[in-house]
Scaffold this motif. Structure first.
Motif, mmCIF file in Angstrom:
data_model
loop_
_atom_site.group_PDB
_atom_site.id
_atom_site.type_symbol
_atom_site.label_atom_id
_atom_site.label_comp_id
_atom_site.label_asym_id
_atom_site.label_seq_id
_atom_site.Cartn_x
_atom_site.Cartn_y
_atom_site.Cartn_z
ATOM 1 N N SER A 29 -38.946 -21.452 -11.987
ATOM 2 C CA SER A 29 -38.067 -21.005 -10.908
ATOM 3 C C SER A 29 -38.865 -20.319 -9.825
ATOM 4 O O SER A 29 -38.632 -20.520 -8.627
ATOM 5 C CB SER A 29 -37.005 -20.052 -11.476
ATOM 6 O OG SER A 29 -36.255 -20.709 -12.474
ATOM 7 N N TYR A 32 -40.904 -22.882 -7.822
ATOM 8 C CA TYR A 32 -40.030 -23.651 -6.932
ATOM 9 C C TYR A 32 -39.680 -22.837 -5.700
ATOM 10 O O TYR A 32 -39.700 -23.314 -4.572
ATOM 11 C CB TYR A 32 -38.765 -24.071 -7.694
ATOM 12 C CG TYR A 32 -37.670 -24.555 -6.780
ATOM 13 C CD1 TYR A 32 -37.796 -25.770 -6.091
ATOM 14 C CD2 TYR A 32 -36.523 -23.787 -6.587
ATOM 15 C CE1 TYR A 32 -36.799 -26.188 -5.242
ATOM 16 C CE2 TYR A 32 -35.537 -24.218 -5.734
ATOM 17 C CZ TYR A 32 -35.671 -25.417 -5.073
ATOM 18 O OH TYR A 32 -34.682 -25.846 -4.239
ATOM 19 N N ARG A 36 -40.982 -23.996 -1.511
ATOM 20 C CA ARG A 36 -39.911 -24.667 -0.780
ATOM 21 C C ARG A 36 -40.346 -25.055 0.607
ATOM 22 O O ARG A 36 -39.835 -26.007 1.181
ATOM 23 C CB ARG A 36 -38.680 -23.763 -0.713
ATOM 24 C CG ARG A 36 -37.935 -23.604 -2.026
ATOM 25 C CD ARG A 36 -36.696 -22.755 -1.840
ATOM 26 N NE ARG A 36 -37.047 -21.427 -1.335
ATOM 27 C CZ ARG A 36 -36.159 -20.500 -1.002
ATOM 28 N NH1 ARG A 36 -34.871 -20.774 -1.071
ATOM 29 N NH2 ARG A 36 -36.540 -19.321 -0.573
ATOM 30 N N ASN A 191 -35.420 -30.499 -0.045
ATOM 31 C CA ASN A 191 -34.989 -29.321 -0.816
ATOM 32 C C ASN A 191 -33.888 -29.686 -1.800
ATOM 33 O O ASN A 191 -33.845 -29.167 -2.927
ATOM 34 C CB ASN A 191 -34.510 -28.228 0.138
ATOM 35 C CG ASN A 191 -35.665 -27.606 0.918
ATOM 36 O OD1 ASN A 191 -36.786 -27.508 0.406
ATOM 37 N ND2 ASN A 191 -35.417 -27.191 2.152
ATOM 38 N N ALA A 195 -34.065 -29.220 -5.745
ATOM 39 C CA ALA A 195 -33.064 -28.465 -6.486
ATOM 40 C C ALA A 195 -32.450 -29.307 -7.593
ATOM 41 O O ALA A 195 -32.219 -28.832 -8.711
ATOM 42 C CB ALA A 195 -31.981 -27.959 -5.520
ATOM 43 N N GLN A 300 -28.502 -21.238 -9.385
ATOM 44 C CA GLN A 300 -29.124 -22.428 -8.803
ATOM 45 C C GLN A 300 -28.067 -23.436 -8.374
ATOM 46 O O GLN A 300 -28.168 -24.064 -7.311
ATOM 47 C CB GLN A 300 -30.081 -23.066 -9.819
ATOM 48 C CG GLN A 300 -31.309 -22.247 -10.124
ATOM 49 C CD GLN A 300 -32.269 -22.182 -8.957
ATOM 50 O OE1 GLN A 300 -32.214 -23.018 -8.090
ATOM 51 N NE2 GLN A 300 -33.119 -21.166 -8.935
ATOM 52 N N GLN A 303 -26.563 -22.222 -5.176
ATOM 53 C CA GLN A 303 -27.456 -22.510 -4.042
ATOM 54 C C GLN A 303 -27.443 -23.994 -3.692
ATOM 55 O O GLN A 303 -27.478 -24.354 -2.520
ATOM 56 C CB GLN A 303 -28.878 -22.067 -4.398
ATOM 57 C CG GLN A 303 -29.043 -20.557 -4.531
ATOM 58 C CD GLN A 303 -30.464 -20.193 -4.948
ATOM 59 O OE1 GLN A 303 -31.304 -21.076 -5.137
ATOM 60 N NE2 GLN A 303 -30.711 -18.886 -5.111
ATOM 61 N N LEU A 304 -27.378 -24.837 -4.724
ATOM 62 C CA LEU A 304 -27.346 -26.277 -4.461
ATOM 63 C C LEU A 304 -26.082 -26.665 -3.703
ATOM 64 O O LEU A 304 -26.128 -27.466 -2.759
ATOM 65 C CB LEU A 304 -27.423 -27.041 -5.798
ATOM 66 C CG LEU A 304 -27.442 -28.566 -5.715
ATOM 67 C CD1 LEU A 304 -28.628 -29.037 -4.897
ATOM 68 C CD2 LEU A 304 -27.469 -29.175 -7.106
#
Length: 658
Positions: A29, A32, A36, A191, A195, A300, A303-304
């Protein structure tokens, strides 16, 4: 004791493994989040290929459930494409396939050709001309067949060129938004793919952790069962001690031995309880770590979803911007058209002014020159009248000469017809004489046998054997006579039909194979006399509406020309073949395996009065008549191909319906 030690080591190893897995998840995590803002070239290309599919429409999407994307000459882009899940596009799933050569394009809807496979672009573009195939190339040299051409601008940027007309020519429909695909959307797509890949990895790790947790629970259950068994053993030993009360010495010895065993069992029970307590503590740590990972996974996913919402907003903004650009272009085009109209009007006014000035100047000159021109006009009129009278007289003479030539040509054609008909009559007469002679011979033999039979009957010497012999011989003779007379009737029928066709220029429908067999049968006597064999290879039921007389005269002249010129010595082979061709036409080929023609003779073969047998009775009119019959009567075309010592082939292209 050894078993307990191995159990402890196994439990500690599993606990350490789970801790390492959670630490690796946290590191993934973090890495990543840190990477980004940097994109690799493969990620940009993969994001662009997936985005392009959303702006291009294939013609048969209503009946399809999937699209196939091929990667040619770039394995790293293929690896990046399959590294993360791809969402369906308009209800169709995307299949990614790696290609090694252009011949593997069967079933491919979109192909990306990497720089290392640029030598296969021609084969790929040839395939795109035959079916709807979107070609995305990466080549610095822009070509006419290019649809989408990628140009690497920098490490984190990717430019492209789009040929909308070429895309539409293949049957595909590209949206105008394809031209508005910007860097921000590609970054968002990259991105999003990262993800999705991280989400897939976390989901996989979560399943692995749940599997490890289930295994730990099973091991704990096994330890509890072991403790229950040990406690049961202690209780049994205790009951045995109480039951075994014998003599004091025996009891004391048994007591001491049982106490030592009991002490060992109690120590082992304490150790197992301590291990169980430690594992319960580790289990609580694992559950706490699992809940933390689930919480991180939920964050996550949130956020996606936010990134997907931002991507949709950017697409809506791109659509609005495209509409505004299209409106501005329309207004700008209208304004440019008005400017062009105004410029045209000004240019016309300037030209009109200049024309008026030139007209005034010319009128001044005309006033000075009109007197001189008038005198020249009078002289020109007198000369024109004289020349017109002379040209009219010459035209009348030329018309009369042309009529004489047409009349001579018709007479020559009729004479050739009569000559061919004469040859036909001679051949048929010879063909008819043979079966008629056989029939007469058989009839005479039957007549003689019948006289002998009558004499034997009058004398009374007729026997059954004599009668049966007469009947068998008479049957054979009559059968032979019937067959030959039938052949005579067929020959006469063919002769009548061919003769009528040559004398009457009327149209009718014919079976080409049957009709040519009839024509060749009337020419068979001359062919046999020259030792020439012929073969007719024409499909059944190939029917034509044409002028049979002209067709018969053409074949007759070709056969006569082959007999006279193609074969120096007796023997040879002729072949007639035909087939249907495009345009509702029939291609008829007449071939021989004779001595062929030189280029000089081949160039003059259709010239009137040209012959290589001038001293042997040749007129040089056979092939010109064939040429005129094919071009004028049958409205077709004729060509000839010949090579010395390899034979000659005449190719006639005729309309199937005249």
């Amino acid at each position: 004791m050894t078993c307990r030690f191995m159990l402890k080591l196994s439990f500690l190893a599993r606990a350490v493994t789970l801790s390492v897995v959670f630490f690796a998840v946290s590191l993934t995590s973090v890495s990543y989040a840190q990477s980004r803002d940097s994109f690799s070239a493969e990620e940009l290309r993969a994001a662009y290929l997936i985005s392009v599919v959303q702006y291009v429409t294939w013609p048969d999407e209503a009946n399809r459930s999937e699209l196939t994307v091929g990667i040619l000459g770039h394995p790293s882009v293929y690896a990046e494409m399959i590294s993360a899940p791809i969402a369906p596009v308009r209800g169709m799933t995307l299949n990614i396939r790696e290609l090694t050569r252009a011949s593997q394009l069967t079933g491919i809807d979109m192909v990306y050709v990497g720089p290392s496979a640029s030598n296969q672009l021609n084969a790929v573009f040839n395939t795109a001309r035959l079916r709807p195939l979107l070609v995305i190339s990466e080549h610095t040299q822009v070509r006419e067949d290019m649809m989408v051409n990628l140009i690497p601008a920098s490490q984190n940027r990717l430019a492209f060129q789009v040929n909308m007309d070429r895309i539409n020519d293949t049957g595909l429909r590209a949206s105008g938004d394809l031209l508005m695909l910007r860097g921000n959307e590609l970054e968002a797509a990259v991105n999003l793919r990262r993800a999705q890949s991280a989400l897939r990895d976390m989901t996989t790790e979560r399943r692995q952790l749940r599997t490890e947790l289930e295994q730990v629970n099973q091991q704990n259950a096994q330890l509890l069962n072991r403790i229950d068994v040990l406690e049961q053993t202690v209780r049994e030993r205790d009951s045995v001690l109480r039951a075994q009360q014998g003599t004091l010495e025996d009891k004391q010895q048994v007591m001491e031995s049982q106490q030592s065993v009991l002490q060992e069992l109690l120590e082992e029970l304490d150790e197992q309880r301590q291990i169980l307590f430690e594992r319960e503590t580790q289990l609580q740590d694992i559950q706490r770590a699992l809940s933390e990972s689930e919480q991180a996974l939920d964050e996550q996913q949130q956020q996606l979803r936010q990134k997907e919402f931002q991507l949709r907003q950017k697409q809506v903004e791109s659509d609005d911007l495209a509409e505004r650009i299209a409106t501005n272009r329309t207004v700008l085009a209208a304004q440019q058209q008005q400017l062009r109209d105004q410029r045209t009007a000004l240019a016309e006014q300037l030209a009109l002014l200049e024309s008026r000035e030139r007209t005034i100047d010319r009128q001044r000159l005309y006033l000075w020159a009109i007197g001189v021109v008038f005198l020249f006009v009078l002289l020109f009129l007198l000369t024109t009248v004289i020349l017109f009278m002379k040209s009219r007289k010459q035209a009348n003479q030329l018309r009369l000469t042309l009529d004489d030539l047409h009349e001579a040509q018709d007479k020559l054609i009729e004479s050739e017809k009569m000559a061919a008909l004469g040859n036909l009559v001679a051949g048929v007469a010879h063909e008819v004489n043979t079966p008629l002679g056989v029939a007469i011979t058989g009839t005479s033999m039957v007549h003689d046998r019948l006289n002998v039979l009558n004499e034997q009957l009058e004398q009374g010497s007729l026997t059954r054997d004599n009668l049966q012999g007469f009947i068998s011989r008479a049957t054979e003779s009559l059968s032979l006579t019937q067959k030959n007379l039938t052949r005579v009737g067929a020959l006469i029928t063919n002769f009548k039909q061919i003769a009528v066709d040559q004398m009457v220029a009327e149209q009718r429908e014919i079976d080409l194979k049957v009709y040519l067999e009839e024509v060749m049968s009337t020419l068979s006597i001359e062919l046999r006399r020259a030792g020439i064999q012929y073969e007719i290879d024409i499909p059944e039921d190939l029917r034509m509406t044409t002028i049979p007389g002209a067709m018969a005269q053409i074949i007759t002249n070709l056969v006569t020309n082959a007999i006279r010129h193609a074969f120096v010595q007796p023997g040879g082979q002729l072949q007639l073949t035909a087939e249907s061709v495009a345009g509702n036409q029939v291609k008829l080929m007449f071939s021989d395996n004779g001595q062929g023609m030189t280029p000089d003779i081949l160039n003059r073969i259709f010239d009137p009065f040209f012959t290589t047998k001038r001293n042997e009775g040749g007129t040089g009119l056979g092939m010109p008549i064939v040429y005129n019959l094919v071009r004028q009567k049958l409205k077709g075309d004729i060509s000839v191909h010949s090579t010395p010592e390899q034979g000659t082939t005449f190719t006639l292209t005729l309309p199937r319906r005249l």
